[in-house]
Enzyme design. Structure first.
Site, PDB file in Angstrom:
ATOM      1  N   THR A 173       0.821  -1.215   0.000  1.00  0.00           N
ATOM      2  CA  THR A 173       0.000   0.000   0.000  1.00  0.00           C
ATOM      3  C   THR A 173       0.855   1.266   0.000  1.00  0.00           C
ATOM      4  OG1 THR A 173      -0.173  -0.137   2.403  1.00  0.00           O
ATOM      5  CG2 THR A 173      -1.998  -1.051   1.130  1.00  0.00           C
ATOM      6  N   ALA A 174       0.204   2.367  -0.388  1.00  0.00           N
ATOM      7  CA  ALA A 174       0.880   3.657  -0.465  1.00  0.00           C
ATOM      8  C   ALA A 174       0.596   4.473   0.803  1.00  0.00           C
ATOM      9  CB  ALA A 174       0.372   4.395  -1.703  1.00  0.00           C
ATOM     10  N   LYS A 199       2.609  -5.141   3.202  1.00  0.00           N
ATOM     11  CA  LYS A 199       3.839  -4.324   3.153  1.00  0.00           C
ATOM     12  C   LYS A 199       3.392  -2.879   2.953  1.00  0.00           C
ATOM     13  CE  LYS A 199       6.843  -2.405   1.418  1.00  0.00           C
ATOM     14  NZ  LYS A 199       7.484  -1.123   1.791  1.00  0.00           N
ATOM     15  N   GLU A 277      -3.295  -0.643  -8.836  1.00  0.00           N
ATOM     16  CA  GLU A 277      -4.016   0.637  -8.665  1.00  0.00           C
ATOM     17  C   GLU A 277      -2.964   1.724  -8.774  1.00  0.00           C
ATOM     18  OE1 GLU A 277      -7.080   0.978  -8.551  1.00  0.00           O
ATOM     19  OE2 GLU A 277      -7.826  -0.970  -7.906  1.00  0.00           O
ATOM     20  N   CYS A 311      -5.139   9.278  -5.467  1.00  0.00           N
ATOM     21  CA  CYS A 311      -5.047   8.865  -6.867  1.00  0.00           C
ATOM     22  C   CYS A 311      -6.254   9.383  -7.639  1.00  0.00           C
ATOM     23  CB  CYS A 311      -4.889   7.359  -6.992  1.00  0.00           C
ATOM     24  SG  CYS A 311      -6.164   6.459  -6.163  1.00  0.00           S
ATOM     25  N   GLU A 407       1.273  12.882 -13.438  1.00  0.00           N
ATOM     26  CA  GLU A 407       0.624  13.111 -12.158  1.00  0.00           C
ATOM     27  C   GLU A 407       1.602  13.763 -11.187  1.00  0.00           C
ATOM     28  OE1 GLU A 407       0.173   9.603  -9.652  1.00  0.00           O
ATOM     29  OE2 GLU A 407      -1.924  10.115  -9.277  1.00  0.00           O
TER      30      GLU A 407
HETATM   31  C1  UN1 Z   1      -6.396   6.411  -3.389  1.00  0.00           C
HETATM   32  O1  UN1 Z   1      -6.195   7.623  -3.516  1.00  0.00           O
HETATM   33  O2  UN1 Z   1      -5.458   5.589  -3.513  1.00  0.00           O
HETATM   34  O3  UN1 Z   1     -12.156   7.556  -4.054  1.00  0.00           O
HETATM   35  C2  UN1 Z   1      -7.711   5.846  -2.984  1.00  0.00           C
HETATM   36  C3  UN1 Z   1     -11.415   8.041  -3.187  1.00  0.00           C
HETATM   37  C4  UN1 Z   1     -11.121   7.211  -1.969  1.00  0.00           C
HETATM   38  C5  UN1 Z   1     -10.013   6.255  -2.242  1.00  0.00           C
HETATM   39  C6  UN1 Z   1      -8.793   6.851  -2.846  1.00  0.00           C
HETATM   40  N1  UN1 Z   1     -12.305   6.486  -1.590  1.00  0.00           N
HETATM   41  O4  UN1 Z   1     -10.936   9.163  -3.268  1.00  0.00           O
END
Ligand code: UN1
Length: 527
Positions: A173-174, A199, A277, A311, A407
């Site tokens: 995960t980030a 992790k 993702e 994201c 980005e």
């Molecule tokens: C992310 O930024 O990795 O839709 C996830 C959204 C949140 C999840 C973001 N529920 O902005």
């Protein structure tokens, strides 16, 4: 051999950090292989979690080492053998109890998310709510791991499919969603019968430790071993090992496209499963029929929420030329009201960026923008105070610039003008990423065009709401350089299971499919 501690109190010199209820310490173990198996191996290296609002360390952890890694994987594999045999609705029971434990700790865990990542408390708590929501969904899902039945073309035959667990699932995960994204993956993976090795980002490991403690309490109480386990490190050595490890059946990775591409290639090379993702470059389109009372707050939340480090953050704003002046003026006034500061202070709407590099990347992007002839409408600077603060920024830019195409993980919104919706859709799609998109309109035809095959090419397309803040009930993920993965709701659970097609012959003959005659007796008599 890694040292196995029976309780957290095995770190007697550790002084409790602010959020004592979550059992965090000044110096934390680097891995956890199960409810009573905290490991700090023979690792001498430790590293700090930094509060981005001050730049000062909050607490430290050991880096997990290779022995710890082996221990965690071995325990996850062992645990899997038993967990597979637990009926799925009973697996859902464990997840329900984790959901309850998260409810009890919602405020304190939300505060930790805020402290460690710099997102405002509202968003930190919202992230824990997202975990609770996915826990609830996973509980229901545990009774709905449906396979289909088919009609066999052969007489007295039955065909159906069923879904089996994969085994050990690795979740990387980030920092920006340090707990919710783990929950999307881990809680669905768990009801599907897998064990999960986590992790987390080295920039948000305290959040991961806290969640592990919460899970440990529940696993211990319910008598389950390492369904959920954890490896923390300052770097990517063990993450690389996880990605390359033949014993890990699925890697779910959240992060940049550049790293995700390598992860995808590596996992594909060993024929395992991967969920990616990756980066987004999300646009909001505002047409000239749009209700600006909806559009303006949605754009502000989408672009400055989490300091532009989602994201799903709104990075590009495409405005119809008839409303361009009005939208930019109203947006600019709305930005003025965005109080930037300590993410835990009431009234603050935007905290700092995660670290000094993130701030530098933001400032580099502003410099590049100026060189390209972009016009800053608002913001454009860093804040001269401890911590990694920048101003929320709006700038006029062009879609084709390499800067706009990539980005930049910060509160930097590019605005552009368009004449026809078709042009706006083409601009929106003309980036390599494909995560989220939104159109503000009161025109039914525009809305339908945007959602049609000729419209947005993203995994998420919204009307009259922003690009960020998706609910967990839908499948979350995007196309193109965003990686194609889908997590959370809908039928995303299937990614964590393997499909098996079963055909059962309950007759006394052996008819072959496709009407093939394979007459052994004729062959025998001919011979
Ligand atoms: C992310 O930024 O990795 O839709 C996830 C959204 C949140 C999840 C973001 N529920 O902005």
């Amino acid at each position: 051999m890694p040292k196995s501690n029976t309780t957290d109190a095995a770190h007697p010199t550790a002084k409790d950090v602010t959020l004592g209820k979550l059992e965090l310490h000044e110096l934390n173990p680097g891995a956890c292989a199960g409810p009573d198996e905290w490991l700090d191996g023979n690792s001498a290296t430790k590293f700090d979690s930094i509060n981005p609002a001050t730049g000062s360390p909050i607490a430290s952890a050991f880096c997990a080492n290779h022995d710890d890694y082996e221990r965690v994987i071995a325990r996850a594999r062992e645990a899997c053998l038993r967990w597979h045999m637990v009926p799925a609705p009973k697996r859902g029971e464990l997840v329900r109890k984790i959901g309850d434990a998260l409810r009890e700790n919602k405020d304190v865990l939300g505060e930790l998310v805020s402290l460690e990542t710099g997102k405002i408390k509202q968003e930190g708590v919202g992230e824990v709510q997202e975990m609770i929501d996915i826990a609830d969904l996973a509980v229901g899902q545990s009774r709905m791991l449906y396979g289909k039945t088919m009609h066999s073309e052969r007489v007295e035959h039955r065909m159906y499919e069923q879904w089996h667990p994969l085994g050990v699932v690795g979740v990387i995960t980030a920092f920006n969603f340090p707990v919710a994204v783990w929950a999307w993956n881990a809680l669905i993976a768990a009801v599907a019968g897998n064990t999960v090795v986590w992790k987390p980002s080295p920039k948000a490991f305290l959040c991961a430790l806290a969640v592990q403690h919460i899970c440990n309490r529940v696993m211990r109480r319910e008598g389950y071993p390492g369904i959920f386990s954890l490896i923390i490190e300052d770097g990517a050595e063990l993450a690389n090992r996880l990605v390359n490890d033949q014993r890990v059946a699925l890697i779910s990775f959240t992060g940049s496209t550049a790293v995700g591409r390598r992860v995808g290639e590596t996992v594909a090379g060993r024929m395992a499963k991967v969920l990616l993702e990756l980066s987004g470059n999300n646009a909001v389109i505002v047409d000239d029929s749009a209700d600006l009372d909806l559009a303006i707050p949605a754009i502000v939340f989408g672009s400055v929420g989490t300091a532009g480090q989602r994201c799903t953050t709104t990075r590009r704003l495409l405005i119809h030329r008839n409303v361009y002046e009005e939208v930019t003026a109203r947006l600019s006034r709305a930005y003025e009201q965005v109080k930037v500061g300590d993410p835990l202070a009431p009234g603050v709407l935007m905290g700092p960026l995660i670290d000094a590099q993130a701030k530098q990347r933001f400032l580099d992007a502003i410099r590049e923008l100026r060189q390209l002839g972009g016009v800053i409408i608002r913001g454009g600077d860093g804040l001269d105070r401890p911590g990694f603060y920048v101003e929320p920024t709006i700038a006029a830019a062009e879609n084709k610039w390499a800067l706009v195409q990539r980005e930049t993980f910060g509160p930097l919104l590019y605005v552009m003008k368009f004449e026809t919706l078709e042009d706006a859709i083409a601009m929106q799609n003309d980036v390599s990423q494909g995560l989220s998109s939104a159109l503000f309109t009161n025109d039914l035809r525009h809305a339908e065009l945007f959602l049609s095959h000729a419209g947005s090419d993203c995994g998420i397309a919204n009307i009259n709401i922003g690009t960020s803040g998706a609910e967990i009930g839908g499948a979350f993920g995007g196309e193109k350089d965003t990686g194609g993965g889908r997590e959370a709701g809908s039928d995303a659970w299937r990614a964590y299971m393997r499909r098996q097609t079963n055909t059962i012959n309950w007759g006394r003959e052996l008819p072959l499919a496709q009407g093939i005659e394979f007459d052994l007796q004729a062959t025998e008599s001919a011979g």
